[in-house]
Motif scaffolding. Structure first.
Motif, PDB file in Angstrom:
ATOM      1  N   ILE A  56       0.862  -1.173   0.000  1.00 31.93           N
ATOM      2  CA  ILE A  56       0.000   0.000   0.000  1.00 31.93           C
ATOM      3  C   ILE A  56       0.905   1.232   0.000  1.00 31.93           C
ATOM      4  O   ILE A  56       1.962   1.233   0.640  1.00 31.93           O
ATOM      5  N   THR A  57       0.515   2.237  -0.759  1.00 32.08           N
ATOM      6  CA  THR A  57       1.336   3.453  -0.823  1.00 32.08           C
ATOM      7  C   THR A  57       0.824   4.467   0.193  1.00 32.08           C
ATOM      8  O   THR A  57      -0.317   4.382   0.655  1.00 32.08           O
ATOM      9  N   VAL A  58       1.673   5.424   0.507  1.00 27.35           N
ATOM     10  CA  VAL A  58       1.257   6.456   1.455  1.00 27.35           C
ATOM     11  C   VAL A  58       0.119   7.295   0.866  1.00 27.35           C
ATOM     12  O   VAL A  58      -0.748   7.770   1.594  1.00 27.35           O
ATOM     13  N   ALA A  99      -5.714   8.706   0.964  1.00 29.37           N
ATOM     14  CA  ALA A  99      -7.056   8.637   0.372  1.00 29.37           C
ATOM     15  C   ALA A  99      -8.035   7.939   1.316  1.00 29.37           C
ATOM     16  O   ALA A  99      -9.192   8.362   1.460  1.00 29.37           O
ATOM     17  N   ILE A 100      -7.569   6.880   1.986  1.00 31.63           N
ATOM     18  CA  ILE A 100      -8.431   6.140   2.921  1.00 31.63           C
ATOM     19  C   ILE A 100      -8.802   7.029   4.118  1.00 31.63           C
ATOM     20  O   ILE A 100      -9.957   7.099   4.534  1.00 31.63           O
ATOM     21  N   VAL A 101      -7.815   7.752   4.643  1.00 30.03           N
ATOM     22  CA  VAL A 101      -8.063   8.635   5.787  1.00 30.03           C
ATOM     23  C   VAL A 101      -9.017   9.755   5.375  1.00 30.03           C
ATOM     24  O   VAL A 101      -9.987  10.064   6.078  1.00 30.03           O
ATOM     25  N   SER A 102      -8.759  10.333   4.227  1.00 28.24           N
ATOM     26  CA  SER A 102      -9.588  11.432   3.742  1.00 28.24           C
ATOM     27  C   SER A 102     -11.035  10.983   3.537  1.00 28.24           C
ATOM     28  O   SER A 102     -11.972  11.663   3.949  1.00 28.24           O
ATOM     29  N   ALA A 103     -11.202   9.814   2.936  1.00 25.27           N
ATOM     30  CA  ALA A 103     -12.554   9.307   2.664  1.00 25.27           C
ATOM     31  C   ALA A 103     -13.295   9.000   3.962  1.00 25.27           C
ATOM     32  O   ALA A 103     -14.495   9.277   4.084  1.00 25.27           O
ATOM     33  N   ARG A 160     -17.423  16.563   5.306  1.00 21.01           N
ATOM     34  CA  ARG A 160     -16.529  17.579   4.741  1.00 21.01           C
ATOM     35  C   ARG A 160     -15.359  16.885   4.045  1.00 21.01           C
ATOM     36  O   ARG A 160     -14.746  15.987   4.600  1.00 21.01           O
ATOM     37  N   ALA A 161     -15.095  17.307   2.836  1.00 18.49           N
ATOM     38  CA  ALA A 161     -13.947  16.755   2.127  1.00 18.49           C
ATOM     39  C   ALA A 161     -12.692  17.486   2.590  1.00 18.49           C
ATOM     40  O   ALA A 161     -12.528  18.672   2.320  1.00 18.49           O
ATOM     41  N   GLU A 162     -11.852  16.796   3.329  1.00 22.44           N
ATOM     42  CA  GLU A 162     -10.618  17.401   3.837  1.00 22.44           C
ATOM     43  C   GLU A 162      -9.456  16.922   2.973  1.00 22.44           C
ATOM     44  O   GLU A 162      -9.375  15.742   2.644  1.00 22.44           O
ATOM     45  N   THR A 163      -8.587  17.843   2.642  1.00 25.94           N
ATOM     46  CA  THR A 163      -7.376  17.431   1.933  1.00 25.94           C
ATOM     47  C   THR A 163      -6.413  16.821   2.948  1.00 25.94           C
ATOM     48  O   THR A 163      -6.090  17.439   3.955  1.00 25.94           O
ATOM     49  N   VAL A 164      -6.017  15.596   2.676  1.00 32.18           N
ATOM     50  CA  VAL A 164      -5.090  14.922   3.593  1.00 32.18           C
ATOM     51  C   VAL A 164      -3.799  14.620   2.835  1.00 32.18           C
ATOM     52  O   VAL A 164      -3.797  13.884   1.856  1.00 32.18           O
ATOM     53  N   GLU A 165      -2.737  15.232   3.304  1.00 29.48           N
ATOM     54  CA  GLU A 165      -1.407  15.008   2.723  1.00 29.48           C
ATOM     55  C   GLU A 165      -0.646  14.016   3.606  1.00 29.48           C
ATOM     56  O   GLU A 165      -1.040  13.798   4.756  1.00 29.48           O
ATOM     57  N   PRO A 166       0.458  13.461   3.091  1.00 31.07           N
ATOM     58  CA  PRO A 166       1.203  12.489   3.913  1.00 31.07           C
ATOM     59  C   PRO A 166       1.594  13.025   5.289  1.00 31.07           C
ATOM     60  O   PRO A 166       1.654  12.266   6.257  1.00 31.07           O
ATOM     61  N   HIS A 185       1.247   4.761   7.494  1.00 30.67           N
ATOM     62  CA  HIS A 185       1.775   3.944   6.402  1.00 30.67           C
ATOM     63  C   HIS A 185       2.966   3.103   6.884  1.00 30.67           C
ATOM     64  O   HIS A 185       3.068   1.912   6.594  1.00 30.67           O
ATOM     65  N   ALA A 186       3.823   3.737   7.656  1.00 24.48           N
ATOM     66  CA  ALA A 186       4.996   3.005   8.176  1.00 24.48           C
ATOM     67  C   ALA A 186       4.564   1.885   9.117  1.00 24.48           C
ATOM     68  O   ALA A 186       5.105   0.774   9.080  1.00 24.48           O
TER      69      ALA A 186
END
Lengths: 96, 385
Positions: free
Chosen positions: A12-14, A19-23, A31-37, A84-85
């Motif tokens: 699985i990639t970061v 995307a999973i956390v954001s969804a 609310r659609a939140e932008t989630v970066e690494p 992810h780690a």
């Protein structure tokens, strides 16, 4: 789970974690939140218990296997990168 | 994956029932611990426990376990005992078998012979539906040791339990990582098991409170890492909601057989009672309800067996199964009672109906209304508690 299954499914990639956390957050908060690494998701206050459980369930479906409870602690959910780690560590341990 | 191919639930349930039928009448009259040991003396009953303790998977073990529980009910073992067995098997032993450190490993032999009893202490007097509000707390001292304080209530088997699976907050703040799960021996100083409550449902298993009064806890007592209690709680409750109602399958099947036999042999106005279409259609309704409960629980067992969906992803389906089965059981008992006439409310008539147990099913393992909210939320509705 066969050896072949785990080889196919346990990567699985970061970005996928983001995307999973954001969804999961969007599903709960509407609310659609932008989630970066490196987004500090714990500090957003949007990680309630249902969202947390949904993230773990989604990760398990994505990697095709159960993740251990020990993974589901605050330090691993600080950012998508830490999560992810932790998933990588868990899968590494389990496949050995 | 072909996990369930070798499992024939009907054969297993029949075999379990046969092992127990000769001694079924002795249950429920004496000491709970003695009844528990007698139950575990049956080879099938013990073998299903052994599977759960070893965490053996991939061969239809969960389906087999449900069939064993069905067989216990079919044999006429009292409902409370059947429920207690299903509760320890699915709500405690199977979830713990997935924990890498294998917390029950030191206790396998005494769990298998029934000399050691478990309980799952989650609910508190101020409520069980909102775990993040729990007051029971483990606090860490400067030397790194922990101290556990609080009270759990309405805990099945608590008055007799030797080992307590419990949950406590390890952080005062209300957040999803505030809880931890612990496995505490009941003979540890500061653990006080209360007297049994005068319960009206599932009376053959005691229920009570447990106090933790300055109980010393070490890191070794943690089932999983500090703060991961909610994740483990999600697993135990999903197991319970998916499979606990297995306890009713054999009981319903047995009652259905009894009703059919009774209504065929009992005559009123010169005809068997069952010759009345009105009566016969009620028996058909019983069969429908029993079929539905059976199908739903075995379907969950098969899905857990084949491992194609991780357990946590089954939590909403498990909640739906629990609600549906609890409702069906209550309707079943409500219909069955009048078919047996006054005998339905005479404890030792052989035809007694356990309506209180059916009502209890809508309360334990998450009340049905709370689970409805969970389902609605999962659908995307912005519903609050």
């Amino acid at each position: 789970m066969t050896q072949q299954d785990s080889q196919v499914s346990t990567t699985i990639t970061v970005e996928e974690v983001c995307a999973i956390v954001s969804a999961a957050i969007a599903r709960r908060s509407g609310r659609a939140e932008t989630v970066e690494p490196d987004t500090e998701v714990l500090l957003t206050g949007l990680l309630d218990s249902l969202t947390l459980v949904n993230i773990v369930a989604e990760l398990e479906e994505r990697v095709g296997q159960r993740l251990p409870e020990n993974l589901v602690v605050a330090r691993n959910f600080r950012t998508p990168t830490t999560l992810h780690a932790a998933v990588g560590d868990a899968l590494g341990v389990q496949s050995r | 994956m072909t996990a369930t191919i070798s499992v024939d639930p009907a054969r297993i349930a029949a075999a379990t029932s046969a092992e127990l039928s000769e001694i079924a009448q002795q249950f429920g009259t004496g000491d709970y611990r003695q009844s528990w040991r007698s139950l575990l003396a049956a080879p099938s009953v013990r073998a299903a426990f052994a599977d759960s303790l070893r965490g053996v998977r991939g061969g239809g073990q969960i389906t087999n376990a449900v069939a064993v529980v069905e067989g216990i009910g079919r044999a006429g073992i009292p409902a409370g005992l059947c429920y207690a067995y299903a509760s320890q098997l699915f709500g405690i032993q199977w979830p713990l078998s997935f924990i890498a450190s294998q917390p029950l490993a030191p206790y396998h032999e005494s769990l298998l012979d029934g000399s050691l009893l478990l309980c799952h202490a989650l609910t508190e007097e101020t409520g069980g539906s909102d775990p993040l509000s729990m007051r029971t707390a483990a606090t860490r001292s400067a030397d790194g040791s922990w101290q556990l304080n609080g009270r759990k209530a309405y805990v099945t088997a608590a008055p007799a339990a030797d080992l307590v699976l419990t949950f406590a907050r390890t952080d005062a703040a209300r957040h999803p990582f505030a809880l931890s799960s612990l496995l505490i021996p009941a003979d540890r100083p500061g653990v006080v098991r209360g007297e049994p409550f005068a319960k009206l449902a599932l009376t053959e298993v005691p229920m009570g409170a447990i106090d933790f009064d300055g109980v010393s806890v070490t890191d070794a007592d943690f089932v999983s890492d500090e703060g991961s209690g909610l994740a483990f709680l999600t697993a135990t409750t999903t197991w319970e909601r998916a499979l606990l109602m297995s306890y009713a399958i054999g009981i319903m099947g047995r009652t259905l057989e009894q009703a059919t036999e009774w209504l065929t042999s009992r005559e009123q106005f010169g005809h068997p009672l069952g010759s009345s279409p009105l009566v016969a259609s009620r028996v058909a309704d019983l069969a429908i309800l029993a079929h539905r409960v059976r199908s739903l629980v075995y379907d969950m067992a098969r899905r857990i067996d084949d491992e194609s969906t991780p357990l946590r992803s089954l939590s909403t389906d498990a909640a739906m199964v629990k609600i549906s089965c609890a409702q069906d059981l209550l309707q079943f008992q409500t219909i069955a009672g009048p078919l047996f006439g006054a005998r339905a409310v005479i404890a030792d008539s052989g035809f007694a109906i356990d309506a209180s147990g059916a009502i209890a099913a809508s309360i334990y393992a998450g009340t049905n209304d709370l689970l409805r909210i969970m389902i609605a939320r999962d659908l995307g509705l912005p519903v609050e508690n």
